[in-house]
Write a protein that holds these residues in place. Structure first.
Motif, PDB file in Angstrom:
ATOM      1  N   GLU A 121       9.800  -1.149  -4.523  1.00 26.27           N
ATOM      2  CA  GLU A 121       8.719  -1.100  -5.510  1.00 26.27           C
ATOM      3  C   GLU A 121       7.724  -2.242  -5.292  1.00 26.27           C
ATOM      4  N   TYR A 122       8.236  -3.430  -4.981  1.00 26.34           N
ATOM      5  CA  TYR A 122       7.354  -4.582  -4.752  1.00 26.34           C
ATOM      6  C   TYR A 122       6.526  -4.392  -3.484  1.00 26.34           C
ATOM      7  N   ALA A 123       7.123  -3.769  -2.480  1.00 27.85           N
ATOM      8  CA  ALA A 123       6.414  -3.537  -1.225  1.00 27.85           C
ATOM      9  C   ALA A 123       5.177  -2.666  -1.458  1.00 27.85           C
ATOM     10  N   ILE A 124       5.257  -1.703  -2.347  1.00 29.01           N
ATOM     11  CA  ILE A 124       4.095  -0.866  -2.661  1.00 29.01           C
ATOM     12  C   ILE A 124       2.970  -1.729  -3.222  1.00 29.01           C
ATOM     13  N   TYR A 125       3.325  -2.645  -4.097  1.00 31.16           N
ATOM     14  CA  TYR A 125       2.345  -3.561  -4.701  1.00 31.16           C
ATOM     15  C   TYR A 125       1.605  -4.349  -3.627  1.00 31.16           C
ATOM     16  N   LEU A 126       2.337  -4.886  -2.670  1.00 29.69           N
ATOM     17  CA  LEU A 126       1.706  -5.693  -1.635  1.00 29.69           C
ATOM     18  C   LEU A 126       0.979  -4.848  -0.590  1.00 29.69           C
ATOM     19  N   LYS A 127       1.523  -3.700  -0.272  1.00 25.21           N
ATOM     20  CA  LYS A 127       0.845  -2.823   0.683  1.00 25.21           C
ATOM     21  C   LYS A 127      -0.519  -2.383   0.149  1.00 25.21           C
ATOM     22  N   ALA A 128      -0.645  -2.254  -1.154  1.00 30.44           N
ATOM     23  CA  ALA A 128      -1.913  -1.834  -1.763  1.00 30.44           C
ATOM     24  C   ALA A 128      -3.026  -2.843  -1.525  1.00 30.44           C
ATOM     25  N   VAL A 129      -2.670  -4.082  -1.205  1.00 28.88           N
ATOM     26  CA  VAL A 129      -3.680  -5.102  -0.893  1.00 28.88           C
ATOM     27  C   VAL A 129      -3.606  -5.522   0.573  1.00 28.88           C
ATOM     28  N   GLY A 130      -3.028  -4.640   1.393  1.00 25.88           N
ATOM     29  CA  GLY A 130      -3.069  -4.846   2.835  1.00 25.88           C
ATOM     30  C   GLY A 130      -1.968  -5.692   3.438  1.00 25.88           C
ATOM     31  N   ARG A 131      -0.963  -6.018   2.673  1.00 25.76           N
ATOM     32  CA  ARG A 131       0.141  -6.804   3.243  1.00 25.76           C
ATOM     33  C   ARG A 131       1.151  -5.868   3.894  1.00 25.76           C
ATOM     34  N   SER A 132       1.933  -6.398   4.798  1.00 19.11           N
ATOM     35  CA  SER A 132       2.890  -5.594   5.552  1.00 19.11           C
ATOM     36  C   SER A 132       4.237  -5.504   4.833  1.00 19.11           C
ATOM     37  N   GLU A 133       5.059  -4.622   5.345  1.00 20.63           N
ATOM     38  CA  GLU A 133       6.430  -4.485   4.851  1.00 20.63           C
ATOM     39  C   GLU A 133       7.180  -5.808   5.036  1.00 20.63           C
ATOM     40  N   GLU A 134       6.960  -6.465   6.168  1.00 17.69           N
ATOM     41  CA  GLU A 134       7.618  -7.754   6.428  1.00 17.69           C
ATOM     42  C   GLU A 134       7.168  -8.816   5.428  1.00 17.69           C
ATOM     43  N   ASP A 135       5.862  -8.861   5.128  1.00 21.62           N
ATOM     44  CA  ASP A 135       5.373  -9.788   4.096  1.00 21.62           C
ATOM     45  C   ASP A 135       6.061  -9.515   2.767  1.00 21.62           C
ATOM     46  N   ALA A 136       6.211  -8.244   2.435  1.00 22.50           N
ATOM     47  CA  ALA A 136       6.858  -7.877   1.171  1.00 22.50           C
ATOM     48  C   ALA A 136       8.304  -8.359   1.137  1.00 22.50           C
ATOM     49  N   LYS A 137       9.009  -8.210   2.245  1.00 21.69           N
ATOM     50  CA  LYS A 137      10.407  -8.662   2.305  1.00 21.69           C
ATOM     51  C   LYS A 137      10.499 -10.168   2.108  1.00 21.69           C
ATOM     52  N   ILE A 138       9.643 -10.892   2.790  1.00 18.92           N
ATOM     53  CA  ILE A 138       9.647 -12.353   2.667  1.00 18.92           C
ATOM     54  C   ILE A 138       9.297 -12.759   1.240  1.00 18.92           C
ATOM     55  N   ALA A 139       8.227 -12.182   0.730  1.00 17.38           N
ATOM     56  CA  ALA A 139       7.783 -12.517  -0.631  1.00 17.38           C
ATOM     57  C   ALA A 139       8.892 -12.246  -1.629  1.00 17.38           C
ATOM     58  N   PHE A 140       9.458 -11.072  -1.554  1.00 22.15           N
ATOM     59  CA  PHE A 140      10.480 -10.686  -2.508  1.00 22.15           C
ATOM     60  C   PHE A 140      11.687 -11.625  -2.453  1.00 22.15           C
ATOM     61  N   SER A 141      12.120 -11.959  -1.249  1.00 23.27           N
ATOM     62  CA  SER A 141      13.285 -12.842  -1.121  1.00 23.27           C
ATOM     63  C   SER A 141      13.032 -14.215  -1.733  1.00 23.27           C
ATOM     64  N   LYS A 142      11.789 -14.659  -1.691  1.00 18.49           N
ATOM     65  CA  LYS A 142      11.459 -15.977  -2.248  1.00 18.49           C
ATOM     66  C   LYS A 142      11.358 -15.947  -3.775  1.00 18.49           C
ATOM     67  N   ILE A 143      10.738 -14.899  -4.319  1.00 20.54           N
ATOM     68  CA  ILE A 143      10.499 -14.898  -5.771  1.00 20.54           C
ATOM     69  C   ILE A 143      11.660 -14.298  -6.565  1.00 20.54           C
TER      70      ILE A 143
END
Length: 180
Positions: A121-143
């Motif tokens: 679900e978080y990956a969809i949020y970040l992909k909507a602003v041009g971030r990658s699946e990998e960015d989403a994984k990193i972001a999610f693991s941190k927050i």
């Protein structure tokens, strides 16, 4: 005063939101984000759910971003955004700000309605602003501060607020939108 570190994070966020890539953030950028979220979720234009997502993103413009438009032209520059955040940081220091939970945004991201946001679900949020699946994984693991694989409303709200206001380079919220 916003530090250079904060300014760098805020600029990154600003240019993510500027989906038209014209150097300003305006209502159409939020409409585009809402459309992208709906598309990534497989929701068809014209449906009630689609309209609800678009309405949520328009609400983000109205309740938060539009407040940065100091000259009233319905277009926000990066300088206006930084100054707006600077005012929010000052208000927090004076005890005049409460953490906003972003209920509408949270509920839009919580696709299955279980009251939590998972990585998909978080990956969809970040992909909507041009971030990658990998960015989403990193972001999610941190927050995901408690490491349970889900973001509670409080975790999400804290991450979003701290991303914008924290001056601590070690704050996990700095990763809320991927690498910075």
């Amino acid at each position: 005063m916003v530090t250079e570190f904060q300014k760098r994070k805020l600029s990154l966020r600003f240019y993510m939101v500027d989906t038209s890539k014209n150097g300003i953030v305006e209502l159409s950028d939020f409409e585009h984000q809402g459309q992208k979220v709906a598309e990534l979720r497989g929701i068809q234009p014209g449906s009630a759910e689609y309209e609800e997502i678009i309405s949520t993103y328009i609400g983000i413009w109205e309740t938060y971003w539009k407040g940065a438009d100091t000259d009233g032209d319905n277009a926000i520059t990066v300088d206006e955004y930084v100054k707006f955040t600077e005012r929010a940081i000052a208000a927090k220091a004076e005890g005049k700000v409460q953490l906003v939970t972003g209920k509408d945004v949270f509920d839009t991201l919580d696709i299955n309605g279980d009251g939590e946001i998972d990585l998909e679900e978080y990956a969809i949020y970040l992909k909507a602003v041009g971030r990658s699946e990998e960015d989403a994984k990193i972001a999610f693991s941190k927050i995901d501060r408690d490491g349970d694989g889900k973001l509670s409303r409080d975790e999400f709200a804290t991450a979003m607020y701290d991303y914008h206001t924290s001056n601590d380079p070690q704050d996990p919220a700095n990763w809320a939108f991927g690498s910075y």
